[in-house]
Design an enzyme around this catalytic site. Structure first.
Site, PDB file in Angstrom:
ATOM      1  N   HIS A  74      -8.919  -9.996  -1.516  1.00  0.00           N
ATOM      2  CA  HIS A  74      -8.994  -9.895  -0.057  1.00  0.00           C
ATOM      3  C   HIS A  74     -10.310 -10.580   0.300  1.00  0.00           C
ATOM      4  CE1 HIS A  74      -8.935  -7.427   3.843  1.00  0.00           C
ATOM      5  NE2 HIS A  74     -10.138  -7.991   3.830  1.00  0.00           N
ATOM      6  N   ASP A  91       2.130  -7.175   2.435  1.00  0.00           N
ATOM      7  CA  ASP A  91       0.969  -6.363   2.832  1.00  0.00           C
ATOM      8  C   ASP A  91       1.432  -5.129   3.613  1.00  0.00           C
ATOM      9  OD1 ASP A  91      -1.609  -5.441   3.144  1.00  0.00           O
ATOM     10  OD2 ASP A  91      -2.197  -6.930   4.636  1.00  0.00           O
ATOM     11  N   ASN A 146      -5.411  -6.884   9.362  1.00  0.00           N
ATOM     12  CA  ASN A 146      -6.540  -7.618   8.794  1.00  0.00           C
ATOM     13  C   ASN A 146      -6.090  -8.360   7.539  1.00  0.00           C
ATOM     14  OD1 ASN A 146      -9.096  -8.568   8.314  1.00  0.00           O
ATOM     15  ND2 ASN A 146      -9.885  -6.656   7.466  1.00  0.00           N
ATOM     16  N   HIS A 181       0.857  -1.185   0.000  1.00  0.00           N
ATOM     17  CA  HIS A 181       0.000   0.000   0.000  1.00  0.00           C
ATOM     18  C   HIS A 181       0.893   1.235   0.000  1.00  0.00           C
ATOM     19  CE1 HIS A 181      -3.706  -2.288   0.924  1.00  0.00           C
ATOM     20  NE2 HIS A 181      -2.862  -3.097   1.546  1.00  0.00           N
ATOM     21  N   LEU A 182       0.794   2.024  -1.056  1.00  0.00           N
ATOM     22  CA  LEU A 182       1.604   3.239  -1.167  1.00  0.00           C
ATOM     23  C   LEU A 182       0.843   4.494  -0.752  1.00  0.00           C
ATOM     24  CD1 LEU A 182       3.557   2.515  -4.486  1.00  0.00           C
ATOM     25  CD2 LEU A 182       4.291   2.158  -2.109  1.00  0.00           C
ATOM     26  N   ARG A 183      -0.473   4.373  -0.563  1.00  0.00           N
ATOM     27  CA  ARG A 183      -1.327   5.412   0.036  1.00  0.00           C
ATOM     28  C   ARG A 183      -1.533   6.663  -0.807  1.00  0.00           C
ATOM     29  NH1 ARG A 183      -3.603   1.770   3.187  1.00  0.00           N
ATOM     30  NH2 ARG A 183      -2.481   1.276   5.109  1.00  0.00           N
ATOM     31  N   HIS A 227       0.659   3.536   8.408  1.00  0.00           N
ATOM     32  CA  HIS A 227      -0.246   4.493   9.051  1.00  0.00           C
ATOM     33  C   HIS A 227       0.592   5.461   9.875  1.00  0.00           C
ATOM     34  CE1 HIS A 227      -3.872   2.331   7.893  1.00  0.00           C
ATOM     35  NE2 HIS A 227      -3.352   1.216   8.357  1.00  0.00           N
ATOM     36  N   ASN A 252      -6.691   0.825  -3.012  1.00  0.00           N
ATOM     37  CA  ASN A 252      -7.576   1.475  -2.036  1.00  0.00           C
ATOM     38  C   ASN A 252      -6.990   2.816  -1.598  1.00  0.00           C
ATOM     39  OD1 ASN A 252      -5.580  -0.088  -0.807  1.00  0.00           O
ATOM     40  ND2 ASN A 252      -6.803  -0.530   1.006  1.00  0.00           N
TER      41      ASN A 252
END
EC number: 3.5.2.3
Length: 427
Positions: A178, A305, A278, A61-63, A309, A93
């Site tokens: 997922h 994964d 998760n 996840h690179l956000r 944050h 996402n």
């Protein structure tokens, strides 16, 4: 441009060979031999340390866009490089999601400008990551999409997944899932429904949320002929379903994350959000089944994964914090130290699970250390001890339960297309 790597120790049949040199010209490996007598624009001495193909991570996840305070494409790819990863696959996402060609093109433009490793971009199965309207798979693939996933949420409607798989099979692309059945989520669960959540007084998450959706989806994959890849498998029941599906000849592949191999619910010290992810850390028997599944080939690959944050978000109770931990910079060293060094996993299997196997599954040209292959290379120090420290991270985030752990296997240098993009500071 040319690069000569001297005194590299490489793995053949689980044994480190004699030292070799690796000569790179125009982004490709041109020669692997002892004592290469050629000049190069850049020479780097591996000093007898382990050299592998650049690692491949199909789940990060690179956000960016939308959550740059957590991570950016620039910082996330620097973190990947520090971990020895040269190819990563970024989840969709973000905000806005790349569910249209316009949104995808914006992300690809930033990747082209800011990424220090190779990034392949996932796009959503459905618009807005809901379980309703499918995205235009052909248009997105033509625009440069890698594969399709609603990572972060499960596709709740079987009919939607069936139609997505039908299209994916026609277009020869992959549905990456997922798996999480929302109807089996109760009371705002934040960790595994087992013994530890009861001890801590925290709401649990049934393993059935994962395994039942996998069971549904493998039958849909069989019916449609689609390639179906399962994200971050966490439970023994899921392993059993995947094993049975493979025996039935269904085109299913699966990944496991380092934290699920190394930790279980028993390791959670208290109500701390650093252990909230998760799927959650499950029981000891689940952890054992995951390792067995990786060793016997039921689970094909390892993927981090990597889920960054901010400190503020991950500085309190599990109840109030988001799911996820970072993993790009710690995966290889943790797995080498606590699985390979302890005899639970061979070094060749670890390397294969992070290089050749993901490349084969997804059709990448990367993943091999051989003449003619892309010059994507990582070098690891298997002897020196280091401590995992927040201040050493290239990521903007440091949300991980592994801070303070002692490891071997730190990345010495990382090469992408023949260019050194990361080099460890002198100790």
């Amino acid at each position: 441009m040319s690069l000569l790597i001297r005194n590299a120790s490489i793995i053949k049949n689980d044994q480190k060979t004699q030292l070799v040199d690796i000569y790179i010209v125009d982004k490709k490996i041109a020669e692997i031999a002892e004592n290469i007598k050629k000049t190069a624009d850049n020479v780097i001495d591996a000093e007898g340390q382990l050299v592998t193909p650049g690692l491949i991570d199909v789940h990060v996840h690179l956000r960016e866009p939308g959550y740059e305070y957590k991570e950016t494409i620039e910082s996330g790819t620097k973190a990947a490089a520090r971990g020895g990863f040269t190819t990563i696959c970024a989840m969709p996402n973000v905000n806005p999601e790349p569910d249209t060609v316009e949104h995808l093109n914006r992300i690809l433009a930033v990747i082209s400008k800011e990424a220090s490793v190779k990034v392949r971009q996932y796009v959503p199965i459905t618009k807005g990551l809901t379980s309703e309207e499918l995205t235009d798979q052909k248009a997105l693939l033509d625009a440069g999409a890698f594969a399709f996933t609603n990572d972060g949420v499960g596709v709740q409607t079987a009919g939607t997944m069936y139609k997505a798989m039908q299209q994916a099979a026609l277009l020869r692309t992959t549905i990456v899932a997922h798996t999480e059945d929302d109807s089996l989520l109760f009371d705002g669960g934040v960790m595994h429904e087992g013994k530890r959540n009861k001890e801590l007084g925290l709401p649990g998450m049934l393993q059935l949320t994962e395994s039942t959706q996998i069971a549904r989806d493998v039958l849909l994959a069989e019916a449609t002929g689609a390639h179906y890849h399962i994200c971050h498998v966490s439970s023994k029941e899921s392993v059993r379903v995947i094993r049975d599906a493979k025996k039935a000849g269904i085109n299913v592949t699966a990944e496991v994350s380092p934290h699920h191999l190394l930790l279980c619910e028993d390791d959670i010290p208290g109500d701390t959000s650093q252990y909230k992810m998760n799927p959650p850390l499950r029981g000891k028997d689940d952890q054992t089944a995951l390792l067995e599944g990786l060793v016997d080939g039921t689970i094909d690959i390892i993927a981090t994964d990597h889920a960054p944050h901010s400190d503020e978000e991950k500085n309190g109770s599990m109840i109030d914090s988001p799911f996820g931990i970072v993993g790009s910079e710690t995966a290889f060293s943790l797995l080498y130290t606590y699985l390979v060094k302890t005899g639970k996993l061979s070094l060749s299997k670890l390397i294969d699970s992070l290089t050749a196997s993901p490349a084969k599954i997804f059709g990448f040209e990367e993943g091999d250390l051989e003449v003619g292959a892309p010059a994507d290379i990582a070098c690891f120090d298997l002897t020196s001890d280091i401590e995992i420290r927040k201040e050493d991270f290239q990521s903007k985030a440091s949300n991980t339960p592994f801070l303070g752990w002692k490891v071997k296997g730190s990345t010495v240098f990382t090469v992408v297309d023949g260019q050194v993009i990361y080099q460890e500071e002198s100790k």
